[in-house]
Design an enzyme around this catalytic site. Structure first.
Site: not given
Length: 300
Positions: A171, A184
């Site tokens: 990401s 995350y």
């Protein structure tokens, strides 16, 4: 990516009944770049994973779908089969190594080989570090790190035989961190460094190891992430104008695989983050801190 809602236990893999030669005869006609290739895409019952699997099928690959929700996974498999794609499916939690062995076994039993692995499955969060229960942090981190390591470890002998391709889905939030996304971001950054290490360790195998840092993407309406206490909650607000469609992201992932690239950063925002983080890191931190104060709904 996986839905964060409670999941049923792992059940046996469901593979296409055809043997390798017969399975390849189901491939769509044409000369797509992935004809004759076999791919496993984790977390492909829905979302970006589903659209990446669809795009691979459309370009000639045979694909093993994966997820943790049997009904949703079966519906995706049926949709793909109805379109004439060569497809099999395996219900498996990718943070369980034995389940990952079964996932890879499904590909070998159904299609006889494995050429491409896309590790897409993961859980995200919407919680500040100070508020998170330790077990929630671990759950998010495990899904991103072990959810990448375990499928790869199980697939490695077969990918070595085919000099295959491995793509970790990361990401843009891993490039410089993001408030309310500590576990995350840490997990996605970890898999980027893992890919770099594996390129060095396993250079002699000829396997391609790449990372795609995806940006803001349109999500399925039922998409959920974890709160500080582990409850599934909707994802934080993302301006629609900043979002790519799942099909657009999938097309870019396929371009990355086809070119065997080391790293692909999606979206203008992602490229800007790389530029600022590399050359003007203090400015980057100031921008994030300012948006945290003024655009709290973007993070909370």
């Amino acid at each position: 990516m996986f839905d964060a809602s409670p999941q049923p236990p792992i059940v046996a893999a469901e593979a296409a009944p055809a043997a390798s030669r017969a399975a390849r005869q189901l491939l769509p006609p044409g000369t797509g770049p992935f004809v004759g290739k076999v791919a496993v895409v984790t977390g492909s019952e829905s979302g970006i994973g589903r659209e990446t699997a669809r795009a691979l099928c459309q370009q000639g690959a045979a694909v093993v779908l994966n997820g943790r929700q049997p009904e949703r996974l079966e519906q995706t498999r049926l949709d793909f089969a109805a379109a004439g794609f060569a497809v099999a499916s395996c219900v498996a939690d990718v943070t369980d190594y034995a389940a990952c062995e079964q996932l890879v076994a499904t590909a070998i039993q159904a299609f006889g080989q494995l050429d491409i692995l896309v590790t897409n499955a993961s859980i995200s969060q919407r919680a500040y570090f100070a508020d998170m229960q330790p077990e929630v942090f671990r759950q998010v981190l495990d899904s991103n790190v072990y959810g990448t390591v375990y499928p790869l470890k199980a697939a490695l002998p077969y990918l070595t035989r085919t000099r295959g391709s491995v793509t970790f889905i990361s990401s843009i939030s891993a490039l410089n961190g993001m408030p309310s996304g500590s576990a995350y971001c840490a997990g996605k950054a970890a898999v980027a460094n893992l890919a770099h290490t594996l390129r060095l360790e396993l250079a002699h195998t000829g396997i391609h190891f790449g990372v795609v840092h995806i940006g803001f993407t349109q999500n399925d309406p039922e998409k959920r992430v974890l709160s500080a206490t582990g409850e599934p909650v909707p994802i934080a607000h993302r301006p629609p104008r900043w979002q790519k469609s799942q099909a657009e992201v999938a097309a870019l992932i396929l371009g990355h695989i086809r070119r065997r690239r080391s790293r692909t950063v999606l979206s203008a925002l992602g490229k800007l983050i790389v530029l600022v983080h590399t050359y003007l890191p203090r400015l980057g931190d100031w921008i994030v801190l300012t948006t945290t104060r003024r655009l709290r709904h973007f993070y909370e």
